[in-house]
Design a protein around this motif. Structure first.
Motif, short mmCIF file in Angstrom:
data_model
loop_
_atom_site.label_atom_id
_atom_site.label_comp_id
_atom_site.label_asym_id
_atom_site.label_seq_id
_atom_site.Cartn_x
_atom_site.Cartn_y
_atom_site.Cartn_z
N UNK A 209 62.33 13.14 -4.78
CA UNK A 209 62.67 11.78 -4.37
C UNK A 209 61.55 10.77 -4.58
N UNK A 210 60.44 11.20 -5.20
CA UNK A 210 59.31 10.29 -5.39
C UNK A 210 59.64 9.23 -6.44
N UNK A 211 58.91 8.13 -6.38
CA UNK A 211 59.10 7.07 -7.38
C UNK A 211 58.54 7.52 -8.72
N UNK A 212 59.10 6.96 -9.81
CA UNK A 212 58.65 7.32 -11.14
C UNK A 212 58.10 6.10 -11.85
N UNK A 213 56.94 6.28 -12.45
CA UNK A 213 56.36 5.19 -13.24
C UNK A 213 56.99 5.18 -14.63
N UNK A 214 56.88 4.04 -15.31
CA UNK A 214 57.47 3.95 -16.64
C UNK A 214 56.48 4.30 -17.74
N UNK A 215 55.21 4.42 -17.37
CA UNK A 215 54.21 4.72 -18.40
C UNK A 215 53.63 6.11 -18.15
N UNK A 216 52.96 6.65 -19.16
CA UNK A 216 52.31 7.95 -19.00
C UNK A 216 53.09 9.07 -19.63
N UNK B 257 52.00 12.40 -9.05
CA UNK B 257 52.97 11.33 -9.31
C UNK B 257 53.87 11.72 -10.47
N UNK B 258 54.89 10.90 -10.70
CA UNK B 258 55.87 11.22 -11.72
C UNK B 258 56.02 10.05 -12.69
N UNK B 259 56.34 10.37 -13.92
CA UNK B 259 56.59 9.34 -14.92
C UNK B 259 57.88 9.68 -15.64
N UNK B 260 58.59 8.64 -16.06
CA UNK B 260 59.90 8.85 -16.67
C UNK B 260 60.00 8.06 -17.96
#
Lengths: 139, 109
Positions: free
Chosen positions: A40-47, A122-125
């Motif tokens: 459920x963590x937020x995902x960044x758009x970069x990386x 963290x997460x990236x998408x």
């Protein structure tokens, strides 16, 4: 045969429901899989970078590659497939780079999504739209 | 499904210590997705390779969980760091319990 206003509206509504319903079902599986992976963590758009062709003539083998520097795992989902899961790449201490290429099946024109779990938690998408001329799920 | 499964791996013969090399792997396997139907309309049961791992001298390089959307004859390309001379061990796990493996040695240049 004539349609009354009420019947016409009813038909239109029915058709709309028919087209939306299958999409909704598979979308909820995708959301579940993403929630399971990220917690459920937020995902960044970069990386993270996802490379896929814009147009795939044959949905049976679509070459894709993912690259997320510093990631510990990358999950790839095909949002429009009957079973959206594609593969999850886990990288060990000897991985030369957090990247991999493979070939996947796509049932039709859809978005392919890749989510990376980075080393700091963290997460990236990233997502890519692929147009498929011939679907790859038999049937 | 255990017939005609043949792993193929491409690893450079030599590397310098600490170098990141590219590895290409392919295994011939039909990867039956469980979505297709035969002539009588019966669903053909799923039969895929569900996991692939690569290790170098016992240390993990990559561990891939595979689902039905991976194509027939699953192909993977990735990079590995080679700290010393040794052996790469590749392992594929089939749905039916079979395990296929391949080993490649690499020397220091």
């Amino acid at each position: 045969m004539e349609f009354s206003r009420r019947e016409t509206l009813g038909l239109a509504l029915g058709a709309a429901v028919m087209t939306v319903l299958p999409l909704r079902v598979s979308a909820s599986i995708v959301d579940d899989r993403i929630a399971e992976f990220t917690g459920g963590a937020d995902m960044a758009d970069t990386g993270i970078e996802l490379t896929a062709p814009e147009i795939a003539e044959n949905g049976n083998t679509v070459p894709i590659s993912v690259d997320a520097p510093g990631a510990t795992a990358i999950m790839v989902l095909a949002t429009g497939n009957p079973t959206p899961g594609v593969a999850t790449f886990n990288f060990g201490p000897l991985a030369g780079s957090q990247s991999a290429s493979t070939r996947i099946r796509l049932a039709g024109t859809q978005d392919v999504v890749a989510i990376a779990k980075l080393a700091d938690g963290s997460f990236a998408k990233a997502s890519a739209a692929v147009k498929v001329t011939i679907g790859g799920c038999g049937g | 499904m255990a017939s005609g499964v043949k792993p193929r791996v491409k690893v450079p013969k030599k590397a310098t210590p600490g170098e990141a090399i590219t590895i290409k792997t392919l295994i011939s396997h039909q990867m039956e997705s469980g979505q297709r139907k035969d002539k009588e309309g019966n669903i053909i049961p799923r039969s895929i390779i569900n996991r692939f791992t690569c290790e170098f001298n016992g240390q993990l390089v990559t561990d891939i969980t595979i689902e039905p959307a991976v194509s027939t004859n699953p192909y993977f390309q990735f990079e590995a760091i080679v700290p010393e001379a040794g052996d790469f061990k590749f392992t594929w796990y089939d749905d039916d319990g079979s395990v296929y493996d391949a080993t490649k040695s690499i020397a220091m240049a």
